[in-house]
Scaffold this active site. Structure first.
Site, PDB file in Angstrom:
ATOM      1  N   GLU A  28     -49.408  37.579  -7.354  1.00  0.00           N
ATOM      2  CA  GLU A  28     -48.892  38.275  -6.120  1.00  0.00           C
ATOM      3  C   GLU A  28     -49.049  37.469  -4.741  1.00  0.00           C
ATOM      4  OE1 GLU A  28     -46.150  40.354  -5.474  1.00  0.00           O
ATOM      5  OE2 GLU A  28     -46.801  39.945  -3.284  1.00  0.00           O
ATOM      6  N   ARG A 101     -41.184  54.814  -1.850  1.00  0.00           N
ATOM      7  CA  ARG A 101     -41.240  53.447  -2.716  1.00  0.00           C
ATOM      8  C   ARG A 101     -42.780  53.119  -2.631  1.00  0.00           C
ATOM      9  NH1 ARG A 101     -37.768  48.893  -2.649  1.00  0.00           N
ATOM     10  NH2 ARG A 101     -35.547  49.909  -2.274  1.00  0.00           N
ATOM     11  N   TYR A 207     -32.018  61.696   1.979  1.00  0.00           N
ATOM     12  CA  TYR A 207     -32.467  62.555   1.020  1.00  0.00           C
ATOM     13  C   TYR A 207     -34.149  62.937   1.189  1.00  0.00           C
ATOM     14  CZ  TYR A 207     -33.672  58.183  -1.396  1.00  0.00           C
ATOM     15  OH  TYR A 207     -34.049  56.676  -1.837  1.00  0.00           O
ATOM     16  N   ASP A 287     -34.766  40.924  -9.421  1.00  0.00           N
ATOM     17  CA  ASP A 287     -33.857  40.417  -8.216  1.00  0.00           C
ATOM     18  C   ASP A 287     -33.915  38.875  -8.275  1.00  0.00           C
ATOM     19  OD1 ASP A 287     -33.379  42.872  -7.032  1.00  0.00           O
ATOM     20  OD2 ASP A 287     -33.860  42.554  -5.241  1.00  0.00           O
TER      21      ASP A 287
END
Ligand SMILES: Cc1cc2nc3c(=O)[nH]c(=O)nc-3n(C[C@H](O)[C@H](O)[C@H](O)COP(=O)(O)OP(=O)(O)OC[C@H]3O[C@@H](n4cnc5c(N)ncnc54)[C@H](O)[C@@H]3O)c2cc1C
Length: 381
Positions: A28, A101, A207, A287
């Site tokens: 990463e 998230r 939300y 993605d």
């Protein structure tokens, strides 16, 4: 086995591959795991996949379950459509969840194992020969792997080097995101529901996440060009207020409650669908393979589908290249369909006349049958 990128896609693929008996390492670029301060919706198709990977308890503990999804007329505030989500589990075999998230990412890191992640490892070069893949990192270090899974996002280095050197294209859509303390908002914002106000060229959704402590706000607007140097930037609530001037009282109250330092603006970029996601021992995922606009909330969900199917293909195949071939043939049609539908979702939703949505409900995720897909069971031969 190497995975490039430790976002939702890379981590979920890592968990799936470990459950299939492999020992992948995630490389990463960031020094530490992080996600933008925003919410995320996971539809039943993704939830079935995460539950098959052992994350059912984590999701039940961490996520909210909306009971309704509402569409309101942006200016008058009239209810146009209501989608009842109470029967989601019976109809589709899993819940529809919404969560922070950062909480999702933390749960995935824990399930995969932080010790199996090399942080600060920005891939700069990738080459392959018959024996394997050579990965070159920005700090000059090198690694070899038998297989590489590229989950390095919309601006994927691997996609650029091996599949598609073209630049992503600005879609004309801009997303504004903020998390707002719930106690500063109207009571309605705290109900277990998605509230979407729609109008020509714009919409604004809220939300709650983290129980009812925070409310996620995402607004989608349009712009002729994207002049910011970065594709995401801090923005002032006053700029957003100007774009939604004259809208219903609820929208005004939400924008007025955004803390001054909590609003970010994202230019949304698109890429052409690819005819193949596999080159030799390297495959694209999420993605990196099929970025899509967020109008149907399927970007991460389809990425999770990829990851779950990838793990099953490695479990079923005799060797890595066969696994990658199975993965591509099981996934490319489904993901390309979601990409195409999502990319025209903005034109469907942000209609010139919002009443047209009530009188002629659009082909949404339910109508398109998207939630029925189960990545843990779909055929992979
Ligand atoms: C406004 C908005 C709202 C959205 N809402 C939803 C939603 O509600 N539901 C949903 O399903 N989807 C949603 N999405 C889409 C979703 O966020 C993405 O589809 C998803 O995050 C893709 O995951 P990924 O792992 O493929 O890529 P990313 O999340 O982009 O992760 C890529 C990772 O790779 C790393 N990386 C990049 N380059 C390198 C390199 N060279 N070397 C090493 N590492 C690298 C990055 O640091 C990052 O950690 C939304 C998107 C937007 C813009």
């Amino acid at each position: 086995m190497a995975i490039i990128g430790g976002g939702i896609g890379g981590l979920t693929a890592g968990i799936a591959l470990r459950r299939a008996g492999f020992e992948p390492v995630i490389h990463e670029r960031a020094a530490a795991f992080g996600e933008v301060g925003a919410g995320i919706s996971l539809s039943p198709n993704a939830v079935k996949g995460l539950e098959a990977l052992g994350l059912a308890d984590f999701l039940a503990r961490t996520a909210n379950e909306p009971l309704d999804q509402f569409l309101f007329h942006g200016e008058t505030g009239e209810e146009l459509l209501r989608y009842d989500r109470r029967t989601t589990r019976e109809t589709y075999g899993a819940a529809y969840y919404q969560l922070h998230r950062a909480d999702l990412l933390a749960g995935l890191v824990e399930a995969f194992g932080a010790g199996r992640c090399v942080m600060g490892a920005a891939l700069a070069r990738i080459e392959q020969d018959g024996a394997g893949v050579r990965l070159g990192f920005a700090d000059g270090s090198e690694e070899r792997a038998d297989v590489a899974i590229a989950a390095d996002g919309l601006r994927s280095t691997v996609r650029e080097m091996l599949f598609d050197p073209s630049e992503p294209r600005f879609s004309g859509h801009v997303a504004w995101r903020a998390l707002i303390p719930a106690e500063t908002l109207p009571e309605r914002a705290r109900l277990p529901a998605s509230i979407n106000h729609v109008g020509p060229g714009r919409n604004l959704v809220t939300y709650p996440v983290r129980g009812c402590g925070l409310v996620n706000m995402v607004a989608l607007t349009r712009s002729d060009d994207w002049v910011e140097e970065s594709w995401n930037a801090r923005a002032m609530p006053g700029e957003l207020a100007a774009l939604f001037e004259g809208w219903a009282g609820y929208v005004g109250a939400v924008i007025a409650a955004i803390p001054q330092d909590a609003l970010y603006r994202w230019g949304l970029f698109v890429r052409e669908p690819l005819p193949t996601w596999v080159r030799g021992r390297v495959a694209l995922l999420g993605d990196a393979a099929h970025p899509m606009l967020p109008f149907m909330g399927q970007g991460a969900s389809s990425t999770i589908e990829d990851a779950v199917v990838l793990g099953r293909c490695f479990e079923a195949a005799a060797h890595a290249q066969e696994a990658l071939r199975l993965y591509e043939s099981a996934r490319i049609e489904r993901a390309s369909f979601l990409q195409a539908e999502s990319n025209c979702g903005g034109d469907r939703l942000q209609a010139l006349d919002p009443y047209a949505l009530r009188d002629n409900p659009p082909q949404n995720e339910d109508a398109l049958g998207i939630f029925r897909y189960d990545p843990a069971r779909v055929g992979i031969t």
